[in-house]
Design a protein around this motif. Structure first.
Motif, short mmCIF file in Angstrom:
data_model
loop_
_atom_site.label_atom_id
_atom_site.label_comp_id
_atom_site.label_asym_id
_atom_site.label_seq_id
_atom_site.Cartn_x
_atom_site.Cartn_y
_atom_site.Cartn_z
N TYR A 66 0.81 -1.21 0.00
CA TYR A 66 0.00 0.00 0.00
C TYR A 66 0.85 1.28 0.00
O TYR A 66 0.31 2.38 0.00
N VAL A 67 2.17 1.11 0.02
CA VAL A 67 3.07 2.27 -0.04
C VAL A 67 3.60 2.35 -1.46
O VAL A 67 4.41 1.53 -1.89
N HIS A 68 3.15 3.34 -2.20
CA HIS A 68 3.45 3.38 -3.63
C HIS A 68 4.74 4.13 -3.97
O HIS A 68 5.23 4.04 -5.08
N ASN A 69 5.26 4.88 -3.00
CA ASN A 69 6.46 5.65 -3.31
C ASN A 69 7.72 4.83 -3.10
O ASN A 69 7.83 4.07 -2.14
N ALA A 70 8.66 4.92 -4.01
CA ALA A 70 9.95 4.25 -3.91
C ALA A 70 11.02 5.34 -3.87
O ALA A 70 10.81 6.44 -4.37
N PRO A 71 12.17 5.05 -3.31
CA PRO A 71 12.59 3.78 -2.74
C PRO A 71 12.05 3.55 -1.32
O PRO A 71 11.48 4.44 -0.71
N SER A 72 12.30 2.31 -0.82
CA SER A 72 11.89 1.93 0.51
C SER A 72 13.15 1.63 1.33
O SER A 72 13.64 0.50 1.33
N PRO A 73 13.69 2.64 2.03
CA PRO A 73 14.94 2.40 2.79
C PRO A 73 14.79 1.35 3.88
O PRO A 73 15.76 0.68 4.23
N LYS A 74 13.58 1.19 4.41
CA LYS A 74 13.39 0.18 5.45
C LYS A 74 13.58 -1.23 4.89
O LYS A 74 14.12 -2.12 5.56
N ALA A 75 13.15 -1.45 3.64
CA ALA A 75 13.35 -2.75 3.00
C ALA A 75 14.82 -2.97 2.66
O ALA A 75 15.33 -4.09 2.75
N GLU A 118 19.29 4.35 8.27
CA GLU A 118 18.38 4.22 9.41
C GLU A 118 17.57 5.50 9.59
O GLU A 118 16.37 5.44 9.88
N VAL A 119 18.20 6.64 9.41
CA VAL A 119 17.47 7.91 9.47
C VAL A 119 16.46 7.99 8.34
O VAL A 119 15.31 8.41 8.54
N ASP A 120 16.87 7.59 7.15
CA ASP A 120 15.97 7.60 6.00
C ASP A 120 14.77 6.67 6.22
O ASP A 120 13.63 7.00 5.84
N ALA A 121 15.02 5.50 6.84
CA ALA A 121 13.94 4.55 7.09
C ALA A 121 12.92 5.12 8.08
O ALA A 121 11.70 4.95 7.90
N LYS A 122 13.39 5.81 9.10
CA LYS A 122 12.47 6.43 10.07
C LYS A 122 11.65 7.52 9.41
O LYS A 122 10.45 7.67 9.67
N ALA A 123 12.29 8.30 8.54
CA ALA A 123 11.56 9.36 7.82
C ALA A 123 10.52 8.75 6.88
O ALA A 123 9.40 9.27 6.74
N TRP A 124 10.88 7.66 6.21
CA TRP A 124 9.94 6.95 5.32
C TRP A 124 8.73 6.46 6.10
O TRP A 124 7.58 6.63 5.69
#
Length: 291
Positions: free
Chosen positions: A189-198, A220-226
């Motif tokens: 359901y998350v359509h925006n890429a990239p996915s730093p958490k993945a 890790e900072v990018d994943a939290k922001a995502w």
């Protein structure tokens, strides 16, 4: 070791190629072998791109696939990949070809054998019913019985259409190179890429199975922001928020220490009923067999 990632069908959220590019950057890898794109790519399907370099010159970049190996300038000590085999790590990265998959895979495996590759880790990512608020799962599998025994991974039971990763894995095993495949689950359901958490999830699994240590940089900072960005979207969409809650409950039930096969099945049945479906059937209650 050779780490493999391809853009396209195998790369939800650009997670696989994101992890591969980070390794290339951290290790300072350079191109050691590449395919001729004219043989394998349809440029109307995978178009070349144009970009402006640091020198201000516009250059065409053609789709392709290349093996990157040692020979360049690695990152500073704090950002350097370390661990067993890090100094000889190779990365294969490219776009999924449009034709001649057998020849494409054979050419790349020949190049891997010439580079004395002894094992291959294939990275993929797929859209799944995964809540973004929980750690993203990575499924590890191998067709090689020795790899399964050594790493404690499973043999995939999937049957159906495959991407180029499966063709590469098959050719590698036939050529005597053992393989392991890692697939990250990316919230559909998350359509925006990239996915730093993945990307983080894949890198963590690579570390777990290989003993490498891979600095994360700003990931890790990018994943939290995502994750915060998806939270903000869900806060303005009651239907999306409710769906995420259902996914969280299903995931927590599976992950709970006391979860049994029966408990997991019951939770899944409740999840289907909340969606207005009958377990093993359609939303109208008419069973159409197991899914």
């Amino acid at each position: 070791m050779l780490v493999v990632a391809f853009e396209g069908w195998n790369d939800a959220g650009e997670a696989a190629t994101g992890a591969a590019k980070l390794l290339v950057e951290r290790l300072g890898l350079i191109e050691v072998s590449a395919v001729d794109p004219e043989l394998y790519f349809d440029y109307q399907f995978t178009r070349p791109t144009i970009s402006v370099g640091d020198d201000g010159v516009r250059r065409l970049e053609w789709p392709g696939a290349a093996i990157m190996g040692p020979g360049g300038e690695a990152s500073d000590d704090d950002d350097r990949v370390t661990g067993p085999g890090a100094e000889n790590l190779h990365v294969l990265i490219g776009a999924e070809p449009a034709r001649s998959w057998k020849g494409f895979a054979a050419e790349l495996i020949d190049a891997a054998l010439a580079a004395d590759i002894e094992c291959i880790v294939l990275l993929g990512a797929m859209l799944a019913d995964a809540p973004h608020t929980r750690p993203l799962a990575v499924f590890a599998s191998s067709e090689n019985p020795e790899v399964r025994s050594a790493l404690g991974v499973e043999r995939s039971s999937y049957e159906g259409p495959v991407g180029i990763l499966s063709v590469i894995a098959d050719q590698a095993e036939r050529g005597g190179i053992p393989t392991v495949s890692l697939w990250a689950s990316v919230p559909h359901y998350v359509h925006n890429a990239p996915s730093p958490k993945a990307v983080l999830a894949l890198l963590g699994k690579v570390e777990e199975l290989t003993g490498l240590s891979i600095p994360r940089g700003s990931l890790e900072v990018d994943a939290k922001a995502w994750e915060a960005g998806v939270d903000a979207l869900a806060a303005d969409d009651d239907e999306m928020a409710g769906y995420i809650t259902q996914l969280e409950q299903a995931r927590d039930a599976v992950d709970a220490p006391e979860a049994s096969g029966e408990a997991i099945a019951q939770e899944f049945e409740r999840y289907l009923r909340r969606r207005g479906e009958e377990p093993g059937g359609r939303a109208d209650g008419r069973g159409d067999g197991p899914r």
